[in-house]
Design a protein around this motif. Structure first.
Motif, PDB file in Angstrom:
ATOM      1  N   THR A   1       0.859  -1.182   0.000  1.00 14.83           N
ATOM      2  CA  THR A   1       0.000   0.000   0.000  1.00 14.83           C
ATOM      3  C   THR A   1       0.890   1.225   0.000  1.00 14.83           C
ATOM      4  O   THR A   1       1.705   1.395   0.904  1.00 14.83           O
ATOM      5  N   ARG A   2       0.752   2.039  -1.007  1.00 17.69           N
ATOM      6  CA  ARG A   2       1.589   3.238  -1.071  1.00 17.69           C
ATOM      7  C   ARG A   2       1.008   4.310  -0.174  1.00 17.69           C
ATOM      8  O   ARG A   2      -0.207   4.417  -0.002  1.00 17.69           O
TER       9      ARG A   2
ATOM     10  N   LEU B   1      -0.816   1.801 -13.089  1.00 21.79           N
ATOM     11  CA  LEU B   1      -1.013   0.564 -13.832  1.00 21.79           C
ATOM     12  C   LEU B   1      -0.104   0.593 -15.059  1.00 21.79           C
ATOM     13  O   LEU B   1      -0.073   1.584 -15.799  1.00 21.79           O
ATOM     14  N   ALA B   2       0.663  -0.460 -15.288  1.00 21.19           N
ATOM     15  CA  ALA B   2       1.635  -0.488 -16.383  1.00 21.19           C
ATOM     16  C   ALA B   2       0.979  -0.344 -17.756  1.00 21.19           C
ATOM     17  O   ALA B   2       1.562   0.233 -18.668  1.00 21.19           O
TER      18      ALA B   2
ATOM     19  N   PHE C   1      -2.983   2.344  -5.631  1.00 21.65           N
ATOM     20  CA  PHE C   1      -2.742   2.619  -4.228  1.00 21.65           C
ATOM     21  C   PHE C   1      -2.406   1.322  -3.487  1.00 21.65           C
ATOM     22  O   PHE C   1      -1.763   1.348  -2.448  1.00 21.65           O
ATOM     23  N   GLN C   2      -2.844   0.178  -4.035  1.00 24.84           N
ATOM     24  CA  GLN C   2      -2.509  -1.131  -3.490  1.00 24.84           C
ATOM     25  C   GLN C   2      -2.210  -2.075  -4.643  1.00 24.84           C
ATOM     26  O   GLN C   2      -2.834  -1.996  -5.695  1.00 24.84           O
TER      27      GLN C   2
ATOM     28  N   PHE D   1       6.273   2.722 -12.045  1.00 25.77           N
ATOM     29  CA  PHE D   1       6.526   3.978 -11.341  1.00 25.77           C
ATOM     30  C   PHE D   1       6.716   5.072 -12.371  1.00 25.77           C
ATOM     31  O   PHE D   1       7.583   4.986 -13.236  1.00 25.77           O
ATOM     32  N   GLN D   2       5.896   6.100 -12.279  1.00 27.61           N
ATOM     33  CA  GLN D   2       5.961   7.237 -13.194  1.00 27.61           C
ATOM     34  C   GLN D   2       6.616   8.393 -12.457  1.00 27.61           C
ATOM     35  O   GLN D   2       6.024   8.985 -11.558  1.00 27.61           O
ATOM     36  N   HIS D   3       7.864   8.711 -12.829  1.00 26.03           N
ATOM     37  CA  HIS D   3       8.649   9.732 -12.145  1.00 26.03           C
ATOM     38  C   HIS D   3       8.237  11.134 -12.566  1.00 26.03           C
ATOM     39  O   HIS D   3       7.920  11.390 -13.719  1.00 26.03           O
ATOM     40  N   SER D   4       8.250  12.050 -11.588  1.00 30.19           N
ATOM     41  CA  SER D   4       8.066  13.477 -11.872  1.00 30.19           C
ATOM     42  C   SER D   4       8.799  14.244 -10.784  1.00 30.19           C
ATOM     43  O   SER D   4       8.843  13.824  -9.639  1.00 30.19           O
TER      44      SER D   4
END
Length: 67
Positions: free
Chosen positions: A11-12, A22-23, A31-32, A45-48
């Motif tokens: 859980t983030r 979602l890929a 969120f889970q 993971f989408q970096h910003s």
């Protein structure tokens, strides 16, 4: 104890410089997710923001929790 690592649940909590999505559809935040979904490549993971940071993610096997 009978345990299948694929059943680990993540859980983030806080991710200040990115988002877990979602890929197959980066507009759908996750969120889970489970260890199996992670191993199957369904989590992305989408970096910003800055190139550094930290994340808070809870992990549970259904009985115990850890961060």
């Amino acid at each position: 104890m009978d345990f299948n690592s694929e059943d680990l649940q993540y859980t983030r909590r806080t991710i200040p410089n990115g988002e877990i999505v979602l890929a197959t559809n980066h507009s759908v935040p996750l969120f889970q997710f489970t260890q199996k979904e992670l191993a199957d490549g369904k989590v992305y993971f989408q970096h910003s923001g800055p190139n550094y940071g930290r994340a808070a993610i809870w992990v549970t096997d259904g009985q115990f929790y850890s961060t």
